[in-house]
Design a protein around this motif. Sequence first.
Motif, PDB file in Angstrom:
ATOM      1  N   HIS A   1       0.818  -1.218   0.000  1.00 41.92           N
ATOM      2  CA  HIS A   1       0.000   0.000   0.000  1.00 41.92           C
ATOM      3  C   HIS A   1       0.849   1.264   0.000  1.00 41.92           C
TER       4      HIS A   1
ATOM      5  N   TYR B   1      -3.267   6.378   3.608  1.00 45.50           N
ATOM      6  CA  TYR B   1      -2.358   5.979   4.687  1.00 45.50           C
ATOM      7  C   TYR B   1      -1.101   5.343   4.101  1.00 45.50           C
TER       8      TYR B   1
ATOM      9  N   PHE C   1      -2.380  -3.648   9.569  1.00 47.96           N
ATOM     10  CA  PHE C   1      -3.756  -3.853  10.026  1.00 47.96           C
ATOM     11  C   PHE C   1      -4.533  -2.539  10.142  1.00 47.96           C
ATOM     12  N   PHE C   2      -3.948  -1.461   9.658  1.00 47.85           N
ATOM     13  CA  PHE C   2      -4.620  -0.164   9.721  1.00 47.85           C
ATOM     14  C   PHE C   2      -5.913  -0.207   8.910  1.00 47.85           C
ATOM     15  N   ASP C   3      -6.981   0.405   9.453  1.00 50.87           N
ATOM     16  CA  ASP C   3      -8.276   0.454   8.769  1.00 50.87           C
ATOM     17  C   ASP C   3      -8.695   1.912   8.646  1.00 50.87           C
TER      18      ASP C   3
ATOM     19  N   GLY D   1     -11.288   3.247   7.187  1.00 50.30           N
ATOM     20  CA  GLY D   1     -12.707   3.489   7.414  1.00 50.30           C
ATOM     21  C   GLY D   1     -13.027   3.703   8.877  1.00 50.30           C
ATOM     22  N   ILE D   2     -12.488   2.862   9.741  1.00 49.83           N
ATOM     23  CA  ILE D   2     -12.739   3.003  11.181  1.00 49.83           C
ATOM     24  C   ILE D   2     -12.163   4.311  11.696  1.00 49.83           C
ATOM     25  N   THR D   3     -10.941   4.632  11.264  1.00 49.62           N
ATOM     26  CA  THR D   3     -10.278   5.856  11.727  1.00 49.62           C
ATOM     27  C   THR D   3     -11.061   7.094  11.306  1.00 49.62           C
TER      28      THR D   3
ATOM     29  N   TYR E   1     -14.364   3.640   1.244  1.00 51.52           N
ATOM     30  CA  TYR E   1     -12.974   3.453   1.659  1.00 51.52           C
ATOM     31  C   TYR E   1     -12.500   2.027   1.399  1.00 51.52           C
ATOM     32  N   TYR E   2     -11.200   1.920   1.374  1.00 45.45           N
ATOM     33  CA  TYR E   2     -10.480   0.651   1.361  1.00 45.45           C
ATOM     34  C   TYR E   2      -9.625   0.630   2.624  1.00 45.45           C
ATOM     35  N   PRO E   3      -8.963  -0.449   2.922  1.00 47.13           N
ATOM     36  CA  PRO E   3      -8.219  -0.484   4.185  1.00 47.13           C
ATOM     37  C   PRO E   3      -7.264   0.686   4.380  1.00 47.13           C
ATOM     38  N   PHE E   4      -6.623   1.162   3.286  1.00 45.54           N
ATOM     39  CA  PHE E   4      -5.587   2.171   3.464  1.00 45.54           C
ATOM     40  C   PHE E   4      -5.923   3.537   2.870  1.00 45.54           C
TER      41      PHE E   4
END
Length: 444
Positions: free
Chosen positions: A343, A399, A405-407, A409-411, A432-435
């Motif tokens: 990423h 990001y 393991f960064f997410d 969407g949650i952040t 969003y996607y994970p990064f």
Amino acid sequence: MTTNKRILLYTAVLTLLLSVTGAGAVPPRELEYAYLNTQSGYLIVGREAHFEVILPEGASGYTFEFNTYYAEDRETDNQFMGIDRVKAQPEPTYVLTPQNPGQYFLEVIIMDADYRSLTLQSEPFYCYPEGSEADPSTLPGKVMEIAQLAENQGFTTQYDKALFLHDWLTHNADYDEPMTIHTPEGVLLQGKGVCESYALAYQMLLRQVGVTSQYVTGYSRGQLHAWNLVHLDGEWTFIDPTWNDPVGGGNEGYDYFGMTDTQLARDHDWSVGKHNPPAATTTQHNYLQRNGWAPFDSLEGLHELLAREMTAKNPQIKYTYTGEDRYLDVQYEIKKWLDNNAHIYFAESYSYGGSSYSGTMDVTYGDYADYTFFTDDESFKTAIDGLLKAKTRQIKMYYQGTDRFFDFGITLRRFLTDHAEEYGISTYSYTYYPFHGVADIEYK
């Protein structure tokens, strides 16, 4: 004065004795190399075949005993019988004139004045009746036919000749899975054979076009194996046509074309057997490196290579491991690195594959030029604070940190939920996607 004359006379006599007896010569087993050389790939009844033992320059003081063995049947590994013996002689040369079709092989005993010895043994030489070279249905005729194909290409280097003949073998023959075909007639006339068949056939073809080659035996991947040590344009290099031709056909490769001692020793062992070949130390004939595969010699080197190529957004990355660690699994290490870092270099998708030591990776990169980048929680807060204070209606963020393991969407959701009132946000939506992701903001 008389004493000095005696000393000079004694020195001269001693020097003469040493040169005659070979005293002081390097023990044969400690020679840097010793091998039996010939330009004969196969034998023809009644035709002389010349052999010579090649030693390092300056090596002297040895005698050479030649023993010749014969078996009538070319197809089976039957009992050989001794048919000729040349007792210890100072000349390292031998001439064989075969009288009958069948199999022959030579054994050479190199001995110094102290009776220390080294025994060399040749590969089997297959002998055919006179006139066989005119018939392409025989092995000599087929060798002549393929060699002529190579000569017709107009190659100016031995490398190109060796590569052409290698490709002919790997594209026209398949590994014999029942493991019953051992003669060079297998891959050349039947289109299948085991390692012995490949290596002997390759040896014959190379010699037919004037390229010096040695047949090497030992172990690889837990089994007896055979391959070639080839002298190309002044340098020795290892070529294993069998392992370049995977079982089942197709996917022919070049992992084992132009390897050094240290590279080949990762999964080959030739310390046993009656041969003492020269060292192969150059990478100038390594097919992969000559054709764009980027070399690396350590795990750190692999990481640097991937980072460099992906920073440059190279859509295809070709890599080859040149180090000595036989347990390094390149594909596994690439997977681990990509899981943590893909990423960072905007890789949206990728695929990779190859052998344990080399391969190719295809990468598709995303375009995130108009995104705002951050690497941790603090830089995220700083970046989004500036965007929201500027009443930015569409926020694009990416990001680039190292937490796999960064997410995002949650952040993002947590921040907008907690600070909507502070920034005067009335509504928002995001994908969003994970990064990375995009948020559309409506302000009061």
